[in-house]
Design an enzyme around this catalytic site. Structure first.
Site, PDB file in Angstrom:
ATOM      1  N   ASP A   8     -27.918   5.231  35.321  1.00 58.11           N
ATOM      2  CA  ASP A   8     -28.769   5.091  34.155  1.00 58.11           C
ATOM      3  C   ASP A   8     -27.915   4.599  32.986  1.00 58.11           C
ATOM      4  OD1 ASP A   8     -31.021   5.649  32.317  1.00 58.11           O
ATOM      5  OD2 ASP A   8     -29.765   7.312  31.652  1.00 58.11           O
ATOM      6  N   ASP A  10     -28.951   4.560  28.956  1.00 53.35           N
ATOM      7  CA  ASP A  10     -28.987   5.346  27.718  1.00 53.35           C
ATOM      8  C   ASP A  10     -28.651   6.811  27.978  1.00 53.35           C
ATOM      9  OD1 ASP A  10     -29.870   3.330  25.754  1.00 53.35           O
ATOM     10  OD2 ASP A  10     -31.645   3.233  27.032  1.00 53.35           O
ATOM     11  N   THR A  42     -32.512   1.046  34.885  1.00 54.53           N
ATOM     12  CA  THR A  42     -33.004   1.122  33.523  1.00 54.53           C
ATOM     13  C   THR A  42     -34.510   0.923  33.455  1.00 54.53           C
ATOM     14  OG1 THR A  42     -32.794   0.098  31.329  1.00 54.53           O
ATOM     15  CG2 THR A  42     -32.517  -1.342  33.220  1.00 54.53           C
ATOM     16  N   GLY A  43     -35.084   1.336  32.356  1.00 55.08           N
ATOM     17  CA  GLY A  43     -36.480   1.033  32.090  1.00 55.08           C
ATOM     18  C   GLY A  43     -36.652  -0.330  31.458  1.00 55.08           C
ATOM     19  N   LYS A 193     -37.047   5.305  39.847  1.00 58.33           N
ATOM     20  CA  LYS A 193     -35.806   4.593  40.148  1.00 58.33           C
ATOM     21  C   LYS A 193     -35.388   4.733  41.611  1.00 58.33           C
ATOM     22  CE  LYS A 193     -34.047   4.776  35.407  1.00 58.33           C
ATOM     23  NZ  LYS A 193     -33.017   5.295  34.475  1.00 58.33           N
ATOM     24  N   ASP A 216     -29.617  11.444  33.214  1.00 54.74           N
ATOM     25  CA  ASP A 216     -29.744  12.526  32.240  1.00 54.74           C
ATOM     26  C   ASP A 216     -31.177  12.922  31.934  1.00 54.74           C
ATOM     27  OD1 ASP A 216     -30.473  11.401  29.118  1.00 54.74           O
ATOM     28  OD2 ASP A 216     -29.986   9.929  30.640  1.00 54.74           O
ATOM     29  N   ASN A 219     -36.784  10.177  33.670  1.00 53.25           N
ATOM     30  CA  ASN A 219     -36.927   8.999  34.528  1.00 53.25           C
ATOM     31  C   ASN A 219     -35.755   8.817  35.493  1.00 53.25           C
ATOM     32  OD1 ASN A 219     -35.227   8.318  32.366  1.00 53.25           O
ATOM     33  ND2 ASN A 219     -35.841   6.175  32.383  1.00 53.25           N
TER      34      ASN A 219
END
Length: 268
Positions: A8, A10, A42-43, A193, A216, A219
């Site tokens: 991930d 962020d 990532t989103g 994911k 974290d 998602n």
């Protein structure tokens, strides 16, 4: 044996300044050069993270990224999709109805651009995501029919996001996840994911036992729980830590590099 590391961005790989630290960069490049697949998850769309891909030199023919929280798996070099799953405008109507009733903003993303619905007021999403086209429009003017959308987003004050997350009730075909303190995402129910990673593992002839993941937030939960080794940052959410195999230091303490250094016995 770990053959793929999925990360991930962020609050995981990125520090609070939205940067990949020198030590994280160095160890990931070293592992990638040694043949370990390094996959950013990532989103965001791939254009919004191109600088990070370039920094880590993830530009080989078989390098891929998991974008839109698993809704699109894309080749970093050719931008050809390996897998995609989205939803229609009709699928998004319940989200729109709720946000409109509560006087909250809404952005809708397909796999190419962001549509900011101007009738719902200003959104913070435009200030959050770069490298993708933004279009001011309305719900009525969104493409109809078979046009595929990746997700909808609520980007507003963190306190409002928390309240919506606690109270919102939507049909079963929509999944709600919090990706950042000020962002709530509305995804197709099956998208996460780990779904994208499973398609990539299959493409590369790997098993989940070969997968290490770092995350974290909401998602990230499925890819933490589903990996051979799921690692959560010290700053991660309690519910995500609960499904982890291991914990590491925070994103501002180079938690990714510290764990990789120990696991792969690397001297930096």
């Amino acid at each position: 044996m770990i053959k793929m590391i999925a990360l991930d961005l962020d609050n995981t790989l990125l520090n609070s300044q939205k940067k990949i630290s020198t030590v994280n960069e160095k160890i990931l490049k070293q592992l990638h050069q040694a043949g370990v697949k390094v996959v950013l998850c990532t989103g965001r769309p791939i254009n919004a993270i191109r600088d990070y891909l370039d920094q880590l030199e993830l530009n080989q023919p078989d390098d891929y990224t998991i974008t839109f929280n698993g809704g699109l798996v894309i080749n970093n070099q050719t931008k050809e999709p390996l897998f995609s799953l989205g939803m229609t405008k009709a699928d998004l109507q319940p989200v729109y109805d709720y946000l409109k009733a509560n006087q909250l903003p809404m952005d809708v993303l397909d796999f190419e651009r962001v549509y900011e619905l101007t009738e719902l007021g200003p959104s913070r999403y435009r200030q959050t995501v770069q490298g993708i086209e933004f279009v001011d429009t309305t719900m009525d003017a969104l493409p109809n029919g078979n046009h595929v959308f990746a997700k909808a987003v609520l980007a507003t004050a963190p306190a409002k996001v928390t309240l919506v997350k606690e109270k919102i009730q939507l049909p079963a075909h929509i999944r709600v996840v919090q990706s950042q303190p000020h962002i709530l995402e509305f995804l197709p129910a099956k998208v996460n994911k780990m779904l994208g990673l499973n398609h990539l593992l299959s493409k590369l002839g790997m098993q989940v036992e070969n997968l290490m993941t770092f995350g974290d937030a909401d998602n990230d939960l499925e890819m933490i729980a589903g990996a051979g080794d799921g690692v959560v940052m010290a700053n991660g959410l309690p519910e995500v830590k609960a499904v982890a195999n291991h914990l590491t230091a925070s994103n501002d303490e180079d938690g990714v590099a510290l764990y990789l250094k120990k696991t792969f016995d690397i001297n930096l």
